[in-house]
Design a protein around this motif. Structure first.
Motif, PDB file in Angstrom:
ATOM      1  N   ASP A 349       0.829  -1.217   0.000  1.00 57.00           N
ATOM      2  CA  ASP A 349       0.000   0.000   0.000  1.00 57.00           C
ATOM      3  C   ASP A 349       0.862   1.265   0.000  1.00 57.00           C
ATOM      4  O   ASP A 349       0.593   2.226  -0.725  1.00 57.00           O
ATOM      5  CB  ASP A 349      -0.929  -0.005   1.215  1.00 57.00           C
ATOM      6  CG  ASP A 349      -2.029  -1.043   1.101  1.00 57.00           C
ATOM      7  OD1 ASP A 349      -2.259  -1.505  -0.033  1.00 57.00           O
ATOM      8  OD2 ASP A 349      -2.652  -1.363   2.131  1.00 57.00           O
ATOM      9  N   GLN A 411      -9.059  -2.605  -6.593  1.00 60.96           N
ATOM     10  CA  GLN A 411      -8.515  -2.226  -5.292  1.00 60.96           C
ATOM     11  C   GLN A 411      -9.392  -1.171  -4.622  1.00 60.96           C
ATOM     12  O   GLN A 411      -9.589  -1.198  -3.396  1.00 60.96           O
ATOM     13  CB  GLN A 411      -7.083  -1.699  -5.457  1.00 60.96           C
ATOM     14  CG  GLN A 411      -6.359  -1.501  -4.136  1.00 60.96           C
ATOM     15  CD  GLN A 411      -4.874  -1.315  -4.312  1.00 60.96           C
ATOM     16  OE1 GLN A 411      -4.391  -1.179  -5.431  1.00 60.96           O
ATOM     17  NE2 GLN A 411      -4.137  -1.321  -3.205  1.00 60.96           N
ATOM     18  N   ASN A 415     -11.119  -1.869  -1.035  1.00 63.78           N
ATOM     19  CA  ASN A 415     -10.875  -1.023   0.133  1.00 63.78           C
ATOM     20  C   ASN A 415     -12.168  -0.463   0.709  1.00 63.78           C
ATOM     21  O   ASN A 415     -12.338  -0.383   1.939  1.00 63.78           O
ATOM     22  CB  ASN A 415      -9.937   0.126  -0.246  1.00 63.78           C
ATOM     23  CG  ASN A 415      -8.508  -0.340  -0.459  1.00 63.78           C
ATOM     24  OD1 ASN A 415      -8.176  -1.488  -0.198  1.00 63.78           O
ATOM     25  ND2 ASN A 415      -7.656   0.556  -0.945  1.00 63.78           N
ATOM     26  N   ILE A 486      -5.849   5.425  -0.429  1.00 62.69           N
ATOM     27  CA  ILE A 486      -5.620   4.790  -1.730  1.00 62.69           C
ATOM     28  C   ILE A 486      -6.821   4.994  -2.637  1.00 62.69           C
ATOM     29  O   ILE A 486      -6.682   5.263  -3.835  1.00 62.69           O
ATOM     30  CB  ILE A 486      -5.313   3.293  -1.524  1.00 62.69           C
ATOM     31  CG1 ILE A 486      -3.986   3.140  -0.795  1.00 62.69           C
ATOM     32  CG2 ILE A 486      -5.298   2.557  -2.846  1.00 62.69           C
ATOM     33  CD1 ILE A 486      -3.645   1.709  -0.437  1.00 62.69           C
TER      34      ILE A 486
END
Length: 531
Positions: A349, A411, A415, A486
């Motif tokens: 990350d 992703q 998340n 992110i």
């Protein structure tokens, strides 16, 4: 500046005085030439036919006066010694010589033109007839004969009837005109002393006035210039005070600005003050942004070190226990593997964030988000069976194609779903969906009906290493605090944006992405390289 203005004014005034003096002299000389030409016409009419004894060359013996040594000698003596011959016509104090003489023969060597009207102070006349020269100048109301040198100078004057300037020894400069007659040459002149004195007086008076005006202009200009540039001094003082600040200090105080009341808006000084204020705003904003960036970097390094220290400490501890034989090997290896995976995910990350911060661009190709959402919800069912998972997708999913990177979008979804699963209690309903909002955007959202995000964390929820309150965490294990960071940076890199709505009734994260064929997608496709 004021001295330069005064110098320019002084030079301009002196040029004007010189030009006016030159013009005045030319005019006075022109007037003198006109008067001399009139007197020349009268003199030539008087001397054209008379004999020598008639125009006052002195007593003659018969018609051959030129051969009389007595008369010639007396004339030469008068001219050579500069003897003043009292003229009956110049006995009074008036500039006119007058014609009161009973006969011209009483004044030997005096030209007849100096005994008549129009002959004033400084008048000059020379008559040359058959080799005999008679000349004189009126000085102090008296006729003075010229010497042979001056007579020679006058006889060399061109006989064109035009004015010429000559200099005579002891008498100064004269303006003369000359003409030929049937029996000789006549020269009429006038002293330029009066003209020179007038021009000198004019130049002196003009020069003194020019100096006075220049001095007043310098004084007035200095006071006016000082008043006008006083605001500029205050602007410069503000700039100097800012320049003297220590910008290396960790605490950045607000910069001073130019007081709007001290400068007049719309003037040159006002424009300079406004430009300085604008520059100060930009510099202050840049310094604050740099300071915040440095603070975030230091905090990021500290948080990353703290996050890595925990799994490393666990791995080190279990390794020591294995060496001592104090723990079951299988259990110890399982914990070491778990902590290693946790540390590996954290490093991945941080590496992703560092690459995106460095400007690494993601792939920009058409991606269908619907299968990605379906896969993410399927994985969520397995990872969080105690939550209620549901889908909300448009009826025509083909209209939801977006430009993006498939791995990055997976992703983002992972998340957001993991954030909802970890930070909500068991039994929470989580809805994951895709909606085509317009021809330009597609919205991917994750909504839950959990307790919501605490108010003190809402402003920094997308910052790095910001963790939710452990009371909202079902297992109490917490998280690394990088998930939403992110999500935010990936969405921005894909040309989209992320928004959050939260309250005590639940939290919704919406990710807006550019749709294929839309204006946002075209701009993203043009700006971002493929792959």
């Amino acid at each position: 500046m004021s001295l330069f203005v005064a110098l320019v004014v002084t030079v301009a005034l002196f040029i004007m005085v010189a030009a006016s003096g030159l013009a005045m002299r030319q005019w006075m000389v022109s007037q003198t030439d006109t008067d001399l030409q009139d007197r020349l016409r009268r003199a030539t009419s008087q001397t054209g036919g008379p004999t020598q004894g008639d125009w006052g060359s002195g007593p003659q013996s018969g018609g051959a006066g030129v051969q009389s040594g007595e008369s010639t000698g007396s004339s030469t003596t008068a001219a050579g010694e500069g003897v003043r011959s009292p003229s009956p016509g110049v006995s009074g104090p008036t500039p006119q010589s007058g014609v009161d003489s009973p006969s011209q023969g009483d004044q030997p060597g005096v030209p007849p033109g100096l005994d008549g009207p129009g002959s004033d102070e400084g008048s000059l006349q020379l008559i040359e007839r058959e080799g005999v020269t008679t000349s004189g100048i009126v000085q102090d109301f008296t006729v003075v004969s010229l010497d042979e040198g001056d007579q020679a100078i006058l006889l060399q004057v061109p006989t064109d009837g035009r004015g010429h300037t000559v200099s005579l020894s002891g008498a100064g400069r004269f303006r003369v005109v000359a003409a030929d007659t049937d029996s000789g040459q006549v020269v009429i002149g006038q002293s330029l002393a009066r003209t020179d004195n007038t021009i000198a007086t004019l130049v002196w008076v003009g020069g003194l006035l020019a100096l006075l005006i220049a001095g007043l202009a310098a004084l007035t200009g200095r006071r006016w210039l000082g008043r006008e540039i006083a605001p500029l001094g205050r602007v410069a003082a503000t700039a100097r005070r800012i320049g003297s600040l220590d910008l290396s200090n960790a605490r950045l105080e607000p910069f001073e600005r130019v007081d709007p009341a001290s400068v007049e808006v719309g003037t040159e000084v006002g424009d300079v003050g406004l430009a300085l204020d604008t520059m100060i705003d930009n510099v202050e904003s840049a310094l604050r942004e740099r300071m915040l960036s440095e603070q975030r970097l230091r905090q990021f390094v500290a948080d990353a070190s703290h996050e890595l220290r925990t799994p490393l400490a666990s791995i080190q501890g279990y390794a020591q226990l294995l060496q001592r034989g104090s723990v079951d090997p299988e259990s110890a290896l399982s914990r070491i593997g778990s902590e290693s995976r946790r540390m590996s995910a954290l490093v991945e990350d941080m590496l992703l964030l560092a690459r995106l911060d460095a400007g690494r661009e993601l792939e920009s190709v058409p991606v269908d988000p619907v299968p990605l959402v379906v896969d993410a919800v399927s994985d969520a069912h397995a990872a969080g069976p105690d939550h209620v998972w549901s889908l909300d997708i448009d009826e025509v999913p083909a209209n939801c194609l977006v430009l993006g990177d498939e791995y990055a979008l997976r992703q983002v979804l992972a998340n957001l779903i993991n954030n909802a699963r970890v930070h909500t209690p068991a039994g929470t309903r989580v809805v994951v969906g895709v909606h085509a909002l317009s021809a330009a955007e597609v919205c991917v959202f994750v909504a839950d009906d959990g307790p919501g995000i605490p108010e003190d964390l809402r402003a920094t929820v997308f910052d790095r290493f910001v963790r939710g309150d452990r009371s909202r965490t079902r297992s109490g294990a917490g998280s690394s605090g990088l998930g939403l960071s992110i999500v935010s940076i990936i969405t921005a890199s894909l040309g989209g944006r992320v928004e959050m709505d939260t309250s005590e009734e639940g939290t919704t994260f919406r990710v807006f992405l550019p749709r294929v064929g839309g204006p946002g997608a075209e701009a993203q496709g043009a700006d971002g390289p493929q792959g």
